[in-house]
Scaffold this motif. Structure first.
Motif, PDB file in Angstrom:
ATOM      1  N   ALA A  11       0.834  -1.209   0.000  1.00  0.00           N
ATOM      2  CA  ALA A  11       0.000   0.000   0.000  1.00  0.00           C
ATOM      3  C   ALA A  11       0.869   1.261   0.000  1.00  0.00           C
ATOM      4  N   LEU A  12       1.930   1.253   0.794  1.00  0.00           N
ATOM      5  CA  LEU A  12       2.847   2.400   0.808  1.00  0.00           C
ATOM      6  C   LEU A  12       3.510   2.594  -0.551  1.00  0.00           C
ATOM      7  N   ALA A  13       3.973   1.508  -1.133  1.00  0.00           N
ATOM      8  CA  ALA A  13       4.660   1.594  -2.429  1.00  0.00           C
ATOM      9  C   ALA A  13       3.713   2.045  -3.532  1.00  0.00           C
ATOM     10  N   LEU A  14       2.464   1.624  -3.466  1.00  0.00           N
ATOM     11  CA  LEU A  14       1.490   1.991  -4.498  1.00  0.00           C
ATOM     12  C   LEU A  14       0.847   3.356  -4.240  1.00  0.00           C
ATOM     13  N   GLY A  15       1.039   3.888  -3.036  1.00  0.00           N
ATOM     14  CA  GLY A  15       0.451   5.185  -2.709  1.00  0.00           C
ATOM     15  C   GLY A  15      -1.059   5.112  -2.532  1.00  0.00           C
ATOM     16  N   PRO A  17      -4.437   3.621   0.073  1.00  0.00           N
ATOM     17  CA  PRO A  17      -4.754   3.200   1.445  1.00  0.00           C
ATOM     18  C   PRO A  17      -4.767   1.673   1.565  1.00  0.00           C
ATOM     19  N   ILE A  18      -4.389   1.179   2.723  1.00  0.00           N
ATOM     20  CA  ILE A  18      -4.390  -0.258   2.977  1.00  0.00           C
ATOM     21  C   ILE A  18      -5.787  -0.828   2.759  1.00  0.00           C
ATOM     22  N   LYS A  19      -6.798  -0.104   3.194  1.00  0.00           N
ATOM     23  CA  LYS A  19      -8.184  -0.568   3.066  1.00  0.00           C
ATOM     24  C   LYS A  19      -8.558  -0.777   1.593  1.00  0.00           C
ATOM     25  N   TRP A  20      -8.168   0.167   0.722  1.00  0.00           N
ATOM     26  CA  TRP A  20      -8.466   0.035  -0.705  1.00  0.00           C
ATOM     27  C   TRP A  20      -7.792  -1.222  -1.261  1.00  0.00           C
ATOM     28  N   LEU A  21      -6.539  -1.405  -0.922  1.00  0.00           N
ATOM     29  CA  LEU A  21      -5.789  -2.559  -1.429  1.00  0.00           C
ATOM     30  C   LEU A  21      -6.386  -3.868  -0.919  1.00  0.00           C
ATOM     31  N   ASP A  22      -6.697  -3.921   0.359  1.00  0.00           N
ATOM     32  CA  ASP A  22      -7.270  -5.127   0.938  1.00  0.00           C
ATOM     33  C   ASP A  22      -8.622  -5.453   0.299  1.00  0.00           C
ATOM     34  N   ASN A  23      -9.474  -4.439   0.129  1.00  0.00           N
ATOM     35  CA  ASN A  23     -10.781  -4.651  -0.506  1.00  0.00           C
ATOM     36  C   ASN A  23     -10.625  -5.099  -1.960  1.00  0.00           C
ATOM     37  N   THR A  24      -9.706  -4.494  -2.675  1.00  0.00           N
ATOM     38  CA  THR A  24      -9.469  -4.864  -4.067  1.00  0.00           C
ATOM     39  C   THR A  24      -9.062  -6.326  -4.162  1.00  0.00           C
ATOM     40  N   LEU A  25      -8.157  -6.749  -3.306  1.00  0.00           N
ATOM     41  CA  LEU A  25      -7.681  -8.133  -3.345  1.00  0.00           C
ATOM     42  C   LEU A  25      -8.731  -9.118  -2.841  1.00  0.00           C
ATOM     43  N   LEU A  52      -1.029  -4.190 -10.135  1.00  0.00           N
ATOM     44  CA  LEU A  52      -1.804  -3.200  -9.376  1.00  0.00           C
ATOM     45  C   LEU A  52      -1.368  -1.774  -9.716  1.00  0.00           C
ATOM     46  N   ALA A  53      -0.067  -1.555  -9.868  1.00  0.00           N
ATOM     47  CA  ALA A  53       0.436  -0.224 -10.228  1.00  0.00           C
ATOM     48  C   ALA A  53      -0.094   0.202 -11.594  1.00  0.00           C
ATOM     49  N   VAL A  54      -0.119  -0.719 -12.548  1.00  0.00           N
ATOM     50  CA  VAL A  54      -0.654  -0.418 -13.879  1.00  0.00           C
ATOM     51  C   VAL A  54      -2.143  -0.114 -13.780  1.00  0.00           C
ATOM     52  N   ALA A  55      -2.875  -0.909 -13.006  1.00  0.00           N
ATOM     53  CA  ALA A  55      -4.313  -0.671 -12.838  1.00  0.00           C
ATOM     54  C   ALA A  55      -4.568   0.704 -12.232  1.00  0.00           C
ATOM     55  N   ILE A  56      -3.760   1.103 -11.261  1.00  0.00           N
ATOM     56  CA  ILE A  56      -3.923   2.422 -10.631  1.00  0.00           C
ATOM     57  C   ILE A  56      -3.684   3.535 -11.651  1.00  0.00           C
ATOM     58  N   VAL A  57      -2.689   3.365 -12.513  1.00  0.00           N
ATOM     59  CA  VAL A  57      -2.435   4.355 -13.576  1.00  0.00           C
ATOM     60  C   VAL A  57      -3.655   4.460 -14.488  1.00  0.00           C
ATOM     61  N   LEU A  58      -4.209   3.316 -14.878  1.00  0.00           N
ATOM     62  CA  LEU A  58      -5.384   3.317 -15.759  1.00  0.00           C
ATOM     63  C   LEU A  58      -6.586   3.975 -15.085  1.00  0.00           C
ATOM     64  N   ARG A 101      10.097   2.904 -11.162  1.00  0.00           N
ATOM     65  CA  ARG A 101       9.505   3.750 -10.115  1.00  0.00           C
ATOM     66  C   ARG A 101       8.941   2.904  -8.978  1.00  0.00           C
ATOM     67  N   LEU A 102       8.310   1.783  -9.335  1.00  0.00           N
ATOM     68  CA  LEU A 102       7.742   0.894  -8.319  1.00  0.00           C
ATOM     69  C   LEU A 102       8.847   0.326  -7.433  1.00  0.00           C
ATOM     70  N   PHE A 103       9.958  -0.125  -8.023  1.00  0.00           N
ATOM     71  CA  PHE A 103      11.077  -0.654  -7.233  1.00  0.00           C
ATOM     72  C   PHE A 103      11.641   0.405  -6.287  1.00  0.00           C
ATOM     73  N   GLU A 104      11.730   1.624  -6.768  1.00  0.00           N
ATOM     74  CA  GLU A 104      12.237   2.716  -5.928  1.00  0.00           C
ATOM     75  C   GLU A 104      11.313   2.951  -4.731  1.00  0.00           C
ATOM     76  N   ARG A 105      10.000   2.985  -4.998  1.00  0.00           N
ATOM     77  CA  ARG A 105       9.030   3.189  -3.911  1.00  0.00           C
ATOM     78  C   ARG A 105       9.006   1.984  -2.964  1.00  0.00           C
TER      79      ARG A 105
END
Length: 130
Positions: A11-15, A17-25, A52-58, A101-105
């Motif tokens: 969640a931190l790396a993707l920027g 919220p944990i709740k959004w990520l947990d619900n999505t998964l 997930l990072a690509v989906a967030i960009v879209l 960018r994802l690896f850096e984050r």
């Protein structure tokens, strides 16, 4: 075995919220995320995080709904950043830049993400008589 990350780190790396990520998964199948039984913490692979990072960009850049974004992201990751819809819409994404960018984050997130607690919670020790 490939490295896997916790929900908090992801969640931190993707920027997001944990709740959004947990619900999505919880509600959607994502490439690289292996669902297990209840009570087992999810572990996210690099492929899963990239999808997930690509989906967030879209979602953010072209306002695609979550389910469609996840499906297209899966295809983009599998096909090196290229997707063509059945109607002929072409999407091209610079996957290497996004991955860098994802690896850096992720490096930063691993340093500051909370470590999940394990085991039973401690007994109440407030000094009250039981």
């Amino acid at each position: 075995m490939p490295r896997a990350y916790t929900i908090a780190t992801a969640a931190l790396a993707l920027g997001m919220p944990i709740k959004w990520l947990d619900n999505t998964l919880s509600h959607h199948k994502v490439l690289g995320i292996h669902q297990q039984r209840q009570g087992v913490a999810r572990r996210l692979t690099i492929d899963g995080l990239l999808a997930l990072a690509v989906a967030i960009v879209l979602i953010k850049d072209i306002a695609i709904p979550l389910l469609s974004a996840l499906q297209i992201a899966d295809e983009l990751v599998r096909n090196n950043g290229r997707y063509t819809s059945p109607q002929g819409v072409d999407i091209q994404l610079n996957l290497e830049t996004l991955k860098a960018r994802l690896f850096e984050r992720l490096e930063n997130a691993v340093e500051i993400a909370p470590v999940p607690k394990r085991g039973r919670p401690p007994k109440n020790k407030t000094g009250r008589l039981e």
